[in-house]
Design a protein around this motif. Structure first.
Motif, PDB file in Angstrom:
ATOM      1  N   HIS A 171     -23.475  60.810 -56.685  1.00 36.02           N
ATOM      2  CA  HIS A 171     -22.992  61.866 -55.970  1.00 36.02           C
ATOM      3  C   HIS A 171     -22.346  62.863 -56.281  1.00 36.02           C
ATOM      4  O   HIS A 171     -21.081  62.167 -57.077  1.00 36.02           O
ATOM      5  CB  HIS A 171     -22.645  61.257 -54.462  1.00 36.02           C
ATOM      6  CG  HIS A 171     -22.419  62.224 -53.220  1.00 36.02           C
ATOM      7  ND1 HIS A 171     -21.306  62.907 -52.975  1.00 36.02           N
ATOM      8  CD2 HIS A 171     -23.436  62.039 -52.212  1.00 36.02           C
ATOM      9  CE1 HIS A 171     -21.574  63.392 -51.877  1.00 36.02           C
ATOM     10  NE2 HIS A 171     -22.692  62.981 -51.436  1.00 36.02           N
ATOM     11  N   HIS A 211     -33.579  61.059 -52.611  1.00 38.08           N
ATOM     12  CA  HIS A 211     -32.307  61.153 -52.189  1.00 38.08           C
ATOM     13  C   HIS A 211     -32.270  60.007 -50.716  1.00 38.08           C
ATOM     14  O   HIS A 211     -33.106  60.047 -50.145  1.00 38.08           O
ATOM     15  CB  HIS A 211     -31.826  62.305 -51.386  1.00 38.08           C
ATOM     16  CG  HIS A 211     -31.367  63.453 -52.652  1.00 38.08           C
ATOM     17  ND1 HIS A 211     -32.520  63.858 -53.195  1.00 38.08           N
ATOM     18  CD2 HIS A 211     -30.462  63.986 -53.155  1.00 38.08           C
ATOM     19  CE1 HIS A 211     -31.814  64.788 -54.416  1.00 38.08           C
ATOM     20  NE2 HIS A 211     -30.672  64.677 -54.232  1.00 38.08           N
ATOM     21  N   THR A 212     -31.280  59.309 -50.583  1.00 38.41           N
ATOM     22  CA  THR A 212     -31.003  58.268 -49.850  1.00 38.41           C
ATOM     23  C   THR A 212     -31.055  58.819 -48.267  1.00 38.41           C
ATOM     24  O   THR A 212     -30.711  59.796 -48.118  1.00 38.41           O
ATOM     25  CB  THR A 212     -29.847  57.336 -49.840  1.00 38.41           C
ATOM     26  OG1 THR A 212     -28.653  58.251 -49.882  1.00 38.41           O
ATOM     27  CG2 THR A 212     -30.186  56.455 -51.389  1.00 38.41           C
ATOM     28  N   PRO A 213     -31.852  58.087 -47.354  1.00 38.44           N
ATOM     29  CA  PRO A 213     -32.400  56.827 -47.587  1.00 38.44           C
ATOM     30  C   PRO A 213     -33.820  56.964 -48.105  1.00 38.44           C
ATOM     31  O   PRO A 213     -34.534  57.992 -47.612  1.00 38.44           O
ATOM     32  CB  PRO A 213     -32.552  56.168 -45.938  1.00 38.44           C
ATOM     33  CG  PRO A 213     -32.543  57.464 -45.362  1.00 38.44           C
ATOM     34  CD  PRO A 213     -31.488  58.547 -45.841  1.00 38.44           C
ATOM     35  N   THR A 250     -30.359  52.720 -49.414  1.00 40.17           N
ATOM     36  CA  THR A 250     -29.618  53.246 -48.575  1.00 40.17           C
ATOM     37  C   THR A 250     -28.230  53.424 -49.330  1.00 40.17           C
ATOM     38  O   THR A 250     -27.919  52.634 -50.206  1.00 40.17           O
ATOM     39  CB  THR A 250     -29.462  52.592 -47.403  1.00 40.17           C
ATOM     40  OG1 THR A 250     -28.716  51.113 -47.389  1.00 40.17           O
ATOM     41  CG2 THR A 250     -30.684  52.290 -46.577  1.00 40.17           C
ATOM     42  N   SER A 251     -27.484  54.411 -48.657  1.00 37.71           N
ATOM     43  CA  SER A 251     -26.026  54.794 -49.293  1.00 37.71           C
ATOM     44  C   SER A 251     -25.110  55.090 -48.291  1.00 37.71           C
ATOM     45  O   SER A 251     -25.473  55.470 -47.073  1.00 37.71           O
ATOM     46  CB  SER A 251     -26.250  55.466 -50.500  1.00 37.71           C
ATOM     47  OG  SER A 251     -26.690  56.817 -49.949  1.00 37.71           O
ATOM     48  N   ASN A 252     -23.924  55.117 -48.493  1.00 36.54           N
ATOM     49  CA  ASN A 252     -23.017  55.824 -47.792  1.00 36.54           C
ATOM     50  C   ASN A 252     -21.909  56.471 -48.641  1.00 36.54           C
ATOM     51  O   ASN A 252     -21.484  55.967 -49.593  1.00 36.54           O
ATOM     52  CB  ASN A 252     -21.963  54.415 -47.173  1.00 36.54           C
ATOM     53  CG  ASN A 252     -20.895  55.144 -46.579  1.00 36.54           C
ATOM     54  OD1 ASN A 252     -21.059  56.390 -45.819  1.00 36.54           O
ATOM     55  ND2 ASN A 252     -19.828  54.489 -46.167  1.00 36.54           N
ATOM     56  N   PRO A 253     -22.145  57.734 -48.545  1.00 37.86           N
ATOM     57  CA  PRO A 253     -23.144  58.471 -47.490  1.00 37.86           C
ATOM     58  C   PRO A 253     -24.357  58.743 -47.716  1.00 37.86           C
ATOM     59  O   PRO A 253     -24.676  58.467 -49.168  1.00 37.86           O
ATOM     60  CB  PRO A 253     -22.137  59.903 -47.664  1.00 37.86           C
ATOM     61  CG  PRO A 253     -21.906  60.214 -49.214  1.00 37.86           C
ATOM     62  CD  PRO A 253     -21.488  58.709 -49.530  1.00 37.86           C
ATOM     63  N   ASP A 254     -25.170  59.238 -46.804  1.00 42.58           N
ATOM     64  CA  ASP A 254     -26.734  59.558 -47.260  1.00 42.58           C
ATOM     65  C   ASP A 254     -26.710  60.551 -48.015  1.00 42.58           C
ATOM     66  O   ASP A 254     -25.747  61.711 -48.312  1.00 42.58           O
ATOM     67  CB  ASP A 254     -27.170  59.864 -45.894  1.00 42.58           C
ATOM     68  CG  ASP A 254     -27.667  58.469 -44.924  1.00 42.58           C
ATOM     69  OD1 ASP A 254     -27.351  57.399 -45.491  1.00 42.58           O
ATOM     70  OD2 ASP A 254     -27.711  58.800 -43.471  1.00 42.58           O
ATOM     71  N   GLY A 255     -27.950  60.779 -48.484  1.00 44.69           N
ATOM     72  CA  GLY A 255     -28.100  61.913 -49.435  1.00 44.69           C
ATOM     73  C   GLY A 255     -27.778  61.797 -50.815  1.00 44.69           C
ATOM     74  O   GLY A 255     -27.829  62.711 -51.705  1.00 44.69           O
ATOM     75  N   THR A 256     -27.469  60.636 -51.391  1.00 47.84           N
ATOM     76  CA  THR A 256     -27.206  60.363 -52.426  1.00 47.84           C
ATOM     77  C   THR A 256     -28.416  60.379 -53.464  1.00 47.84           C
ATOM     78  O   THR A 256     -29.595  59.788 -52.963  1.00 47.84           O
ATOM     79  CB  THR A 256     -26.352  58.919 -52.801  1.00 47.84           C
ATOM     80  OG1 THR A 256     -25.165  58.949 -52.060  1.00 47.84           O
ATOM     81  CG2 THR A 256     -26.140  58.586 -54.197  1.00 47.84           C
ATOM     82  N   ALA A 263     -28.271  48.537 -51.131  1.00 47.30           N
ATOM     83  CA  ALA A 263     -27.361  49.367 -50.487  1.00 47.30           C
ATOM     84  C   ALA A 263     -26.133  49.832 -51.488  1.00 47.30           C
ATOM     85  O   ALA A 263     -25.574  49.075 -52.014  1.00 47.30           O
ATOM     86  CB  ALA A 263     -26.560  48.882 -49.121  1.00 47.30           C
TER      87      ALA A 263
END
Length: 593
Positions: A529, A511-513, A494-500, A550
């Motif tokens: 990103h 791409h995450t998640p 997972t990542s913040n932001p999504d789509g990494t 994460a």
């Protein structure tokens, strides 16, 4: 891996635990994690091999053996033999490590339990025959390989040395090593605890040279216990009973213990009794013969009484009688010789003829009726037969008919997809493919056709994954699906932001998640990103355990007040003036009248 020992041997084995705790690094390579058990060679630890980035089972050799040069050399020699065992149902031996007066054996870690432990967990403390079939197929195939191809005898087969991993695959542990070590302990020439005698043949108990028939006896004793909750002889003077007393049937033992379940097939009772015969000549001649007697699979290859070659008696008896009766007894002999020559030359002859032509080095598959396990992580679908046995016999019986070759095919897939493969004829030990060119190569998934019946070794390569191999056995007219899965674990990213976008070894995995399969050991992941700097994380991938990763690429955006920065000199002056004017506010101007 639990075991039973004499008290004096336990004292010697305990020496391997002194000063060794979790977190200790041994031989500048292995980091100990937890104790897995105590087997025939002492304490067994789960350890991280830092050099190869993988989990292993590390058996610490007792001090009594390390300080005895002769015993140490015996164990080292036996371990060296076991290094050659490369069967998917035999626990792999990786290395014999020694440093000063300390030694250990590094081997494959099996993430499961023993059949002994699994039996105790059953409500009736025993299995039903049908539950044992898949494991027995694997056991017979492993023993046939070890006896015929590797020329090794286990000598300590029992339920506690048969392990089942998380994928329900059987693994035979301690092949030939445990007995070697304990024979050296304190000058003992043979283990004398009841935990071992329960499964020993009379010949092994009396110190005779090791023989495959000893393992055949142990298979019978092991089967007996798994089906009846106790081995054939378990109380009193076990050694005398093993030599002189005929074991009861499994049904009789179940009745004694009031175990009510499915009836034991008659041919299973007969096979177990034959394995437990006092005279080794009356036991099944091979592990393949055990599989045949237990009717574990549906092969067409027959095994002779000697257990070495298929017999052609029934093949000739299937021929039309008028062929032999054409010219009397003398001419019949000539016809028989001609047909025998044709069977030897024709690639379309019955499987029995093909097995006779196969060289002994191709090993155990020429005897086994069942389909062998294809690989440590492989799934083999039921084969598709293109011609019946009757059709094959008819072709062999018609000398004037032109017959085409009945070749086989492989439907080869890999997980993950895209692995390259190289196919070699015969059984090849080790995971390094030969320098000679393969007979076939390519990229999976692929259909490989026109393969002659026989034994093959397939080597796999996938960028970023450890190279591996598997073995297959092809019958005439067979299409065999093989799905090879590289040893792996799972990571949820997972990542913040999504789509990494996540990269592993410069290859995008999504791409995450995202959830991906990765090789076992320490792996490096990179998150990229366009609006943030890239981030890198190292994760340890383990079998049967999902790792969570994460990535934090931007701030979490908390809504609380921001801290006030410390003011400079000019800032302080400005704040003072602001306070003065704010204390005397400018009056609101009045309107002119």
């Amino acid at each position: 891996m639990p075991g039973n020992f004499l008290p004096e041997l336990e004292a010697e084995l305990d020496q391997t635990m002194r000063g060794v705790v979790g977190g200790t690094q041994l031989f500048n390579r292995f980091t100990l994690q937890k104790v897995l058990g105590r087997g025939g060679m002492g304490v067994v630890w789960l350890a991280q091999d830092e050099r190869l980035d993988r989990l292993v089972a590390l058996k610490l050799v007792p001090d009594a053996v390390c300080f005895d040069p002769a015993a140490h050399e015996d164990l080292k020699r036996e371990t060296r033999k076991s290094l050659m065992l490369t069967h998917p149902n035999i626990v792999r031996i990786f290395d014999f490590i020694e440093e000063g007066k300390a030694a250990a054996i590094s081997m494959e870690y099996v993430d499961g339990s023993t059949l002994s432990h699994l039996r105790v967990q059953k409500p009736k403390k025993c299995f039903e025959a049908r539950e044992l079939v898949p494991w027995l197929m694997s056991l017979c195939d492993a023993l046939a390989y070890a006896h015929d191809s590797a020329r090794l005898v286990h000598r300590d087969l029992k339920p506690s040395n048969l392990m089942v991993n998380s994928r329900s695959e059987l693994k035979v542990a301690d092949f030939g090593i445990a007995c070697t070590l304990l024979e050296s302990m304190k000058g003992i020439s043979m283990r004398t605890s009841s935990g071992t005698l329960n499964y020993m043949s009379p010949q092994q108990m009396m110190g005779a040279d090791p023989s495959p028939s000893d393992d055949i006896y142990s298979v019978g004793a092991t089967l007996f216990e798994l089906l009846a909750s106790k081995p054939p002889f378990y109380g009193g003077d076990v050694s005398s009973q093993v030599r002189d007393v005929t074991a009861p049937t499994v049904a009789q033992r179940r009745a004694k213990f009031e175990i009510f379940g499915e009836p034991i097939p008659k041919y299973w009772e007969e096979t177990i009794a034959a394995c437990l015969a006092k005279n080794p000549e009356r036991r099944p001649p091979s592990a393949a013969a055990i599989a045949q007697r237990l009717q574990l699979g549906g092969g067409t290859l027959r095994v002779s009484e000697s257990g070495k070659e298929p017999t052609l008696v029934k093949l000739f008896s299937a021929m039309p009688k008028n062929v032999i009766a054409v010219a009397g007894a003398g001419l019949a002999v000539l016809v028989g010789l001609a047909i025998g020559f044709m069977l030897h030359r024709s690639p379309s002859a019955a499987i029995a003829s093909d097995a006779i032509k196969s060289p002994p080095a191709l090993g155990y598959a020429t005897e086994v009726q069942t389909r062998p396990t294809i690989g440590i992580n492989s799934i083999v679908a039921p084969p598709t037969k293109l011609a019946s046995a009757t059709q094959v016999r008819s072709a062999a019986a018609a000398p004037t008919r032109k017959v085409t070759a009945h070749n086989a095919a492989l439907e080869l897939t890999t997980t993950p997809a895209g692995a390259t493969y190289s196919i070699y004829q015969g059984v090849i030990a080790g995971k390094v493919k030969p320098t000679a060119p393969p007979i076939r190569s390519g990229t999976a998934p692929e259909s490989i056709e026109n393969l002659s019946p026989g034994r093959y070794t397939i080597f796999f390569h996938n960028e970023g994954w450890p190279d591996d191999r598997t073995e297959v056995s092809l019958d005439s007219n067979e299409i065999l699906p093989v799905d090879y899965t590289f040893p792996h674990g799972t990571a949820t990213i997972t990542s913040n932001p999504d789509g990494t976008e996540i990269f592993y070894r410069d290859h995008s995995v999504g791409h995450t998640p995202v959830t991906v399969d990765l090789p076992l050991g320490k792996q490096e992941l990179v998150a990229r990103h366009p609006d943030f700097p890239k981030r890198t994380k190292t994760v340890t991938i383990e079998n049967a355990r999902e790792a969570a990763v994460a990535f934090q690429l931007r701030s979490t955006g908390h809504s609380g007040p921001k801290p006030t920065p410390t003011p400079t000199g000019f800032g302080k002056l400005g704040n003072s003036l602001k306070k003065i004017f704010s204390a005397h506010p400018t009056p609101t101007p009045r309107k002119k009248r």
